[in-house]
Design a protein around this motif. Structure first.
Motif, mmCIF file in Angstrom:
data_model
loop_
_atom_site.group_PDB
_atom_site.id
_atom_site.type_symbol
_atom_site.label_atom_id
_atom_site.label_comp_id
_atom_site.label_asym_id
_atom_site.label_seq_id
_atom_site.Cartn_x
_atom_site.Cartn_y
_atom_site.Cartn_z
ATOM 1 N N ALA A 1 9.634 -3.420 2.432
ATOM 2 C CA ALA A 1 8.729 -3.506 4.095
ATOM 3 C C ALA A 1 7.890 -5.091 4.015
ATOM 4 O O ALA A 1 8.653 -5.779 5.308
ATOM 5 N N LEU A 2 7.201 -5.303 3.526
ATOM 6 C CA LEU A 2 5.870 -6.764 3.441
ATOM 7 C C LEU A 2 7.145 -8.123 3.310
ATOM 8 O O LEU A 2 6.689 -9.324 3.485
ATOM 9 N N GLY A 3 8.057 -7.405 2.045
ATOM 10 C CA GLY A 3 8.892 -8.420 1.765
ATOM 11 C C GLY A 3 7.941 -8.956 0.833
ATOM 12 O O GLY A 3 6.982 -8.752 -0.020
ATOM 13 N N SER A 4 7.966 -10.710 0.399
ATOM 14 C CA SER A 4 7.364 -11.433 -0.259
ATOM 15 C C SER A 4 5.889 -11.497 0.150
ATOM 16 O O SER A 4 4.770 -11.657 -0.398
ATOM 17 N N ARG A 5 5.714 -11.321 1.439
ATOM 18 C CA ARG A 5 3.442 -10.980 1.867
ATOM 19 C C ARG A 5 3.278 -10.010 0.956
ATOM 20 O O ARG A 5 1.839 -9.985 0.590
ATOM 21 N N ALA A 6 4.155 -8.576 0.199
ATOM 22 C CA ALA A 6 3.889 -8.191 -0.821
ATOM 23 C C ALA A 6 3.017 -8.596 -1.495
ATOM 24 O O ALA A 6 1.838 -7.171 -2.392
ATOM 25 N N LEU B 1 -5.729 -4.376 -4.492
ATOM 26 C CA LEU B 1 -5.690 -2.492 -4.845
ATOM 27 C C LEU B 1 -7.731 -2.474 -4.394
ATOM 28 O O LEU B 1 -8.140 -3.264 -4.686
ATOM 29 N N MET B 2 -7.780 -1.753 -3.598
ATOM 30 C CA MET B 2 -9.016 -1.213 -3.598
ATOM 31 C C MET B 2 -9.268 0.283 -4.278
ATOM 32 O O MET B 2 -10.538 0.129 -4.475
ATOM 33 N N ASP B 3 -8.672 0.437 -4.042
ATOM 34 C CA ASP B 3 -8.491 2.872 -4.745
ATOM 35 C C ASP B 3 -7.723 2.832 -4.704
ATOM 36 O O ASP B 3 -6.380 3.076 -4.186
ATOM 37 N N ARG B 4 -7.503 3.938 -6.025
ATOM 38 C CA ARG B 4 -6.032 4.534 -6.276
ATOM 39 C C ARG B 4 -6.276 5.725 -6.661
ATOM 40 O O ARG B 4 -7.671 5.842 -7.622
ATOM 41 N N LEU C 1 -3.377 5.926 -2.346
ATOM 42 C CA LEU C 1 -3.254 4.602 -2.723
ATOM 43 C C LEU C 1 -4.004 3.809 -1.712
ATOM 44 O O LEU C 1 -3.294 3.492 -1.146
ATOM 45 N N ASP C 2 -5.000 3.252 -1.947
ATOM 46 C CA ASP C 2 -5.510 2.121 -0.693
ATOM 47 C C ASP C 2 -5.735 1.086 -1.483
ATOM 48 O O ASP C 2 -5.409 0.513 -1.740
ATOM 49 N N LEU C 3 -4.641 0.309 -0.285
ATOM 50 C CA LEU C 3 -4.224 -1.558 -0.022
ATOM 51 C C LEU C 3 -4.854 -2.400 0.595
ATOM 52 O O LEU C 3 -4.738 -1.596 1.978
ATOM 53 N N GLN C 4 -4.312 -3.189 0.525
ATOM 54 C CA GLN C 4 -5.625 -4.374 1.722
ATOM 55 C C GLN C 4 -3.991 -5.896 1.534
ATOM 56 O O GLN C 4 -4.218 -6.116 0.582
ATOM 57 N N LEU C 5 -3.874 -6.161 3.112
ATOM 58 C CA LEU C 5 -3.061 -7.285 3.232
ATOM 59 C C LEU C 5 -4.044 -7.930 4.346
ATOM 60 O O LEU C 5 -3.712 -7.681 5.214
ATOM 61 N N GLY C 6 -5.171 -9.106 3.804
ATOM 62 C CA GLY C 6 -5.406 -9.899 4.871
ATOM 63 C C GLY C 6 -6.553 -8.586 5.737
ATOM 64 O O GLY C 6 -7.544 -8.121 4.968
ATOM 65 N N ARG C 7 -6.631 -8.114 6.718
ATOM 66 C CA ARG C 7 -8.320 -7.710 7.778
ATOM 67 C C ARG C 7 -6.325 -6.170 7.844
ATOM 68 O O ARG C 7 -7.158 -5.768 8.208
#
Length: 288
Positions: free
Chosen positions: A225-230, A235-238, A243-249
Protein backbone atom coordinates in the motif's frame (compact mmCIF):
# COMPACT_ATOMS: atom_id res chain seq x y z
CA UNK A 1 8.54 -7.78 40.65
CA UNK A 2 10.00 -7.15 37.18
CA UNK A 3 8.10 -7.82 33.96
CA UNK A 4 9.80 -11.18 33.30
CA UNK A 5 8.84 -12.46 36.74
CA UNK A 6 5.29 -11.22 36.22
CA UNK A 7 5.06 -13.03 32.89
CA UNK A 8 6.34 -16.27 34.43
CA UNK A 9 3.77 -15.96 37.22
CA UNK A 10 1.05 -15.31 34.67
CA UNK A 11 1.91 -18.28 32.47
CA UNK A 12 2.34 -20.61 35.46
CA UNK A 13 -1.12 -19.67 36.70
CA UNK A 14 -2.72 -20.57 33.39
CA UNK A 15 -0.72 -23.72 32.85
CA UNK A 16 -1.48 -25.06 36.32
CA UNK A 17 -5.05 -24.45 37.47
CA UNK A 18 -6.32 -21.55 35.37
CA UNK A 19 -6.28 -19.20 38.36
CA UNK A 20 -6.60 -15.46 37.88
CA UNK A 21 -4.55 -12.60 39.27
CA UNK A 22 -5.80 -10.21 41.89
CA UNK A 23 -5.96 -6.56 40.76
CA UNK A 24 -3.16 -5.78 43.23
CA UNK A 25 -0.88 -8.14 41.29
CA UNK A 26 -1.74 -6.85 37.81
CA UNK A 27 1.32 -6.63 35.55
CA UNK A 28 -0.65 -5.08 32.67
CA UNK A 29 -0.09 -1.63 31.22
CA UNK A 30 -3.56 -1.73 29.63
CA UNK A 31 -6.72 -3.26 31.04
CA UNK A 32 -9.95 -3.84 29.10
CA UNK A 33 -13.23 -3.30 30.92
CA UNK A 34 -16.36 -4.63 29.19
CA UNK A 35 -18.71 -1.95 30.46
CA UNK A 36 -21.65 -3.01 28.28
CA UNK A 37 -22.69 -5.81 25.96
CA UNK A 38 -25.14 -3.62 24.07
CA UNK A 39 -24.32 -2.48 20.55
CA UNK A 40 -25.79 -0.49 17.67
CA UNK A 41 -24.08 -2.65 15.04
CA UNK A 42 -23.95 -6.35 14.19
CA UNK A 43 -20.48 -6.78 12.70
CA UNK A 44 -19.38 -10.11 11.28
CA UNK A 45 -16.15 -9.89 13.30
CA UNK A 46 -16.96 -9.41 16.99
CA UNK A 47 -15.02 -11.07 19.77
CA UNK A 48 -17.78 -10.38 22.34
CA UNK A 49 -21.05 -11.14 20.50
CA UNK A 50 -23.19 -11.73 23.61
CA UNK A 51 -25.86 -9.04 23.91
CA UNK A 52 -28.12 -10.08 26.80
CA UNK A 53 -25.78 -9.53 29.75
CA UNK A 54 -26.27 -6.56 32.10
CA UNK A 55 -24.01 -3.53 32.07
CA UNK A 56 -20.97 -3.61 34.33
CA UNK A 57 -21.77 -2.03 37.74
CA UNK A 58 -19.69 1.13 37.97
CA UNK A 59 -19.03 1.05 41.73
CA UNK A 60 -17.67 -2.48 41.34
CA UNK A 61 -15.42 -1.29 38.50
CA UNK A 62 -14.14 1.67 40.50
CA UNK A 63 -13.24 -0.62 43.40
CA UNK A 64 -11.13 -2.76 41.05
CA UNK A 65 -9.38 0.32 39.69
CA UNK A 66 -8.47 1.58 43.17
CA UNK A 67 -6.67 -1.70 43.83
CA UNK A 68 -4.36 -1.63 40.81
CA UNK A 69 -0.69 -1.27 41.75
CA UNK A 70 0.12 1.41 39.18
CA UNK A 71 -1.41 3.77 36.66
CA UNK A 72 -2.92 1.92 33.70
CA UNK A 73 -4.70 2.64 30.46
CA UNK A 74 -8.30 1.56 31.03
CA UNK A 75 -9.89 0.65 27.73
CA UNK A 76 -13.63 1.06 28.09
CA UNK A 77 -15.05 -1.38 25.58
CA UNK A 78 -18.19 -3.34 24.80
CA UNK A 79 -19.71 -4.30 22.43
CA UNK A 80 -20.12 -0.47 22.08
CA UNK A 81 -19.22 1.70 25.12
CA UNK A 82 -21.12 4.76 23.85
CA UNK A 83 -24.36 2.84 24.42
CA UNK A 84 -23.99 3.70 28.08
CA UNK A 85 -25.60 7.02 28.96
CA UNK A 86 -23.24 7.35 31.93
CA UNK A 87 -20.09 7.02 29.82
CA UNK A 88 -19.00 10.62 30.58
CA UNK A 89 -19.30 9.88 34.31
CA UNK A 90 -17.25 6.68 33.93
CA UNK A 91 -14.54 8.54 32.01
CA UNK A 92 -14.46 11.24 34.67
CA UNK A 93 -14.11 8.73 37.50
CA UNK A 94 -11.41 6.69 35.75
CA UNK A 95 -9.40 9.88 35.35
CA UNK A 96 -10.09 10.85 38.98
CA UNK A 97 -8.75 7.49 40.17
CA UNK A 98 -5.45 8.22 38.44
CA UNK A 99 -5.84 6.07 35.33
CA UNK A 100 -6.05 6.90 31.63
CA UNK A 101 -9.50 6.37 30.06
CA UNK A 102 -9.63 5.13 26.47
CA UNK A 103 -12.71 4.14 24.50
CA UNK A 104 -12.87 1.65 21.62
CA UNK A 105 -15.82 2.65 19.47
CA UNK A 106 -17.52 1.98 16.16
CA UNK A 107 -17.97 5.76 16.01
CA UNK A 108 -21.66 5.95 15.13
CA UNK A 109 -22.53 8.17 18.10
CA UNK A 110 -19.29 10.12 17.74
CA UNK A 111 -20.73 11.68 14.61
CA UNK A 112 -22.46 14.13 16.93
CA UNK A 113 -19.98 16.90 17.76
CA UNK A 114 -21.71 17.88 21.00
CA UNK A 115 -21.33 14.31 22.27
CA UNK A 116 -17.62 14.24 21.44
CA UNK A 117 -17.21 17.50 23.32
CA UNK A 118 -19.06 16.04 26.32
CA UNK A 119 -16.67 13.09 26.44
CA UNK A 120 -13.68 15.40 26.06
CA UNK A 121 -14.88 17.61 28.90
CA UNK A 122 -15.17 14.51 31.08
CA UNK A 123 -11.48 13.77 30.54
CA UNK A 124 -11.34 11.63 27.41
CA UNK A 125 -8.28 12.23 25.26
CA UNK A 126 -7.79 8.94 23.40
CA UNK A 127 -10.15 7.04 21.08
CA UNK A 128 -9.69 3.86 19.07
CA UNK A 129 -12.00 4.19 16.08
CA UNK A 130 -12.93 1.09 14.11
CA UNK A 131 -13.04 1.70 10.35
CA UNK A 132 -12.99 -1.72 8.70
CA UNK A 133 -14.54 -0.45 5.48
CA UNK A 134 -12.34 2.61 5.18
CA UNK A 135 -14.13 5.12 2.95
CA UNK A 136 -16.54 2.73 1.23
CA UNK A 137 -20.11 1.77 2.10
CA UNK A 138 -19.93 -1.49 0.15
CA UNK A 139 -17.02 -2.67 2.30
CA UNK A 140 -18.82 -1.76 5.52
CA UNK A 141 -21.90 -3.64 4.29
CA UNK A 142 -19.80 -6.71 3.59
CA UNK A 143 -17.77 -6.62 6.83
CA UNK A 144 -19.97 -4.83 9.36
CA UNK A 145 -23.41 -5.32 7.78
CA UNK A 146 -24.14 -1.60 7.72
CA UNK A 147 -23.53 1.11 5.14
CA UNK A 148 -21.99 3.65 7.50
CA UNK A 149 -19.01 5.24 5.75
CA UNK A 150 -20.38 8.79 6.08
CA UNK A 151 -21.08 8.34 9.80
CA UNK A 152 -17.62 6.90 10.41
CA UNK A 153 -15.94 9.76 8.55
CA UNK A 154 -17.98 12.32 10.44
CA UNK A 155 -16.84 10.74 13.71
CA UNK A 156 -13.23 10.90 12.54
CA UNK A 157 -13.67 14.55 11.57
CA UNK A 158 -15.15 15.41 14.97
CA UNK A 159 -12.37 13.65 16.86
CA UNK A 160 -9.72 15.42 14.81
CA UNK A 161 -11.48 18.75 15.27
CA UNK A 162 -11.42 18.30 19.05
CA UNK A 163 -7.73 17.35 19.08
CA UNK A 164 -8.22 13.78 20.29
CA UNK A 165 -5.48 11.17 20.15
CA UNK A 166 -6.90 8.80 17.56
CA UNK A 167 -6.00 5.28 16.59
CA UNK A 168 -7.81 4.16 13.44
CA UNK A 169 -8.23 0.41 13.36
CA UNK A 170 -8.96 -1.80 10.36
CA UNK A 171 -9.32 -5.58 10.17
CA UNK A 172 -7.63 -6.64 6.94
CA UNK A 173 -9.56 -9.36 5.13
CA UNK A 174 -8.00 -11.19 2.18
CA UNK A 175 -9.71 -10.42 -1.10
CA UNK A 176 -11.96 -7.78 0.38
CA UNK A 177 -10.56 -4.51 1.76
CA UNK A 178 -6.82 -4.92 1.15
CA UNK A 179 -6.86 -3.13 -2.22
CA UNK A 180 -8.57 -0.16 -0.56
CA UNK A 181 -5.65 0.31 1.81
CA UNK A 182 -3.74 2.61 -0.56
CA UNK A 183 -6.60 5.11 -0.80
CA UNK A 184 -7.50 4.83 2.87
CA UNK A 185 -3.98 5.39 4.20
CA UNK A 186 -3.57 8.41 1.93
CA UNK A 187 -6.85 9.83 3.25
CA UNK A 188 -5.83 9.34 6.87
CA UNK A 189 -2.37 10.80 6.41
CA UNK A 190 -3.73 13.88 4.65
CA UNK A 191 -5.96 14.57 7.65
CA UNK A 192 -3.24 14.16 10.22
CA UNK A 193 -4.02 10.72 11.67
CA UNK A 194 -0.80 9.55 13.28
CA UNK A 195 -1.71 6.07 14.55
CA UNK A 196 -3.01 3.30 12.29
CA UNK A 197 -3.67 -0.24 13.51
CA UNK A 198 -4.01 -3.08 11.01
CA UNK A 199 -4.96 -6.50 12.29
CA UNK A 200 -6.02 -9.91 11.11
CA UNK A 201 -9.37 -11.60 11.59
CA UNK A 202 -9.34 -13.08 15.10
CA UNK A 203 -10.77 -16.59 15.58
CA UNK A 204 -12.84 -15.47 18.57
CA UNK A 205 -16.55 -15.00 19.10
CA UNK A 206 -18.14 -14.22 15.72
CA UNK A 207 -15.67 -13.93 12.87
CA UNK A 208 -15.48 -14.24 9.11
CA UNK A 209 -14.34 -17.70 8.11
CA UNK A 210 -11.44 -16.64 5.90
CA UNK A 211 -7.76 -17.62 6.16
CA UNK A 212 -6.44 -14.73 8.28
CA UNK A 213 -3.23 -12.90 7.55
CA UNK A 214 -0.24 -13.80 9.67
CA UNK A 215 2.14 -11.05 10.75
CA UNK A 216 4.23 -11.33 7.60
CA UNK A 217 1.09 -11.12 5.48
CA UNK A 218 -0.01 -7.93 7.24
CA UNK A 219 3.43 -6.44 6.71
CA UNK A 220 3.28 -7.28 3.01
CA UNK A 221 -0.13 -5.61 2.70
CA UNK A 222 1.16 -2.43 4.33
CA UNK A 223 4.32 -2.27 2.24
CA UNK A 224 2.38 -2.80 -0.98
CA UNK A 225 0.00 0.00 0.00
CA UNK A 226 2.88 2.37 0.76
CA UNK A 227 4.74 1.54 -2.44
CA UNK A 228 8.21 3.04 -2.68
CA UNK A 229 7.69 4.84 0.63
CA UNK A 230 7.88 1.48 2.41
CA UNK A 231 11.67 1.67 2.10
CA UNK A 232 11.58 4.41 4.75
CA UNK A 233 9.66 2.38 7.34
CA UNK A 234 11.48 2.18 10.67
CA UNK A 235 11.15 -0.84 12.91
CA UNK A 236 10.12 0.24 16.41
CA UNK A 237 9.25 -3.09 18.05
CA UNK A 238 8.47 -6.67 17.13
CA UNK A 239 7.00 -9.66 18.95
CA UNK A 240 5.42 -12.94 17.89
CA UNK A 241 2.06 -11.28 17.25
CA UNK A 242 2.83 -7.57 16.88
CA UNK A 243 4.94 -5.38 14.62
CA UNK A 244 5.32 -1.66 15.26
CA UNK A 245 6.61 0.47 12.39
CA UNK A 246 6.94 4.19 11.79
CA UNK A 247 6.99 6.28 8.65
CA UNK A 248 7.64 9.94 9.37
CA UNK A 249 5.14 10.93 12.03
CA UNK A 250 2.78 8.03 11.35
CA UNK A 251 2.90 4.89 13.49
CA UNK A 252 1.66 1.59 12.12
CA UNK A 253 0.83 -1.25 14.47
CA UNK A 254 0.25 -4.66 12.92
CA UNK A 255 -1.38 -7.37 15.02
CA UNK A 256 -2.00 -10.98 14.09
CA UNK A 257 -4.78 -11.92 16.52
CA UNK A 258 -4.96 -13.52 18.93
CA UNK A 259 -2.05 -11.85 20.69
CA UNK A 260 -1.39 -14.58 23.24
CA UNK A 261 1.06 -14.16 26.09
CA UNK A 262 0.95 -10.37 25.96
CA UNK A 263 2.35 -8.54 28.97
CA UNK A 264 0.70 -5.32 27.83
CA UNK A 265 -3.02 -6.10 27.58
CA UNK A 266 -5.17 -7.59 30.31
CA UNK A 267 -8.88 -7.89 31.02
CA UNK A 268 -10.96 -7.35 34.11
CA UNK A 269 -13.09 -10.44 34.70
CA UNK A 270 -16.63 -10.50 36.15
CA UNK A 271 -15.19 -12.25 39.21
CA UNK A 272 -12.96 -9.27 39.98
CA UNK A 273 -9.67 -10.70 38.76
CA UNK A 274 -7.41 -9.70 35.89
CA UNK A 275 -6.15 -12.05 33.20
CA UNK A 276 -4.47 -11.86 29.78
CA UNK A 277 -6.80 -10.22 27.26
CA UNK A 278 -6.97 -12.79 24.49
CA UNK A 279 -6.59 -15.86 26.70
CA UNK A 280 -9.59 -14.49 28.61
CA UNK A 281 -11.70 -14.10 25.49
CA UNK A 282 -10.87 -17.57 24.20
CA UNK A 283 -11.44 -19.26 27.57
CA UNK A 284 -14.79 -17.50 28.09
CA UNK A 285 -16.04 -17.49 24.51
CA UNK A 286 -19.82 -16.90 24.35
CA UNK A 287 -20.10 -16.74 28.15
CA UNK A 288 -19.25 -13.07 28.91
Amino acid sequence: MDSNQSLIKLKDAYQSDGSKLLPEDSPFQTLFADITHRCNMSCKNCYIPIRDLPDLPVDWLYDILTRLPRRARIRLVGAEPTMREDLPDIIREVRKLGHIPVILSNGLKLGRLSYVRTLKAAGLKTVYLSMNGGLKDDLYEEIDELACADRKLKALHNLLREGMNITVGMILIPGLNVDHLVEFIEYLEQRGVRDIHLRSVGPMGNYMKVPPFDLEGLETCLKQALGSRAENLKLMDRSESNLDLQLGRVKYQLTAWPDLGSMERGRITPEGYVEPMFESIIANEFSY
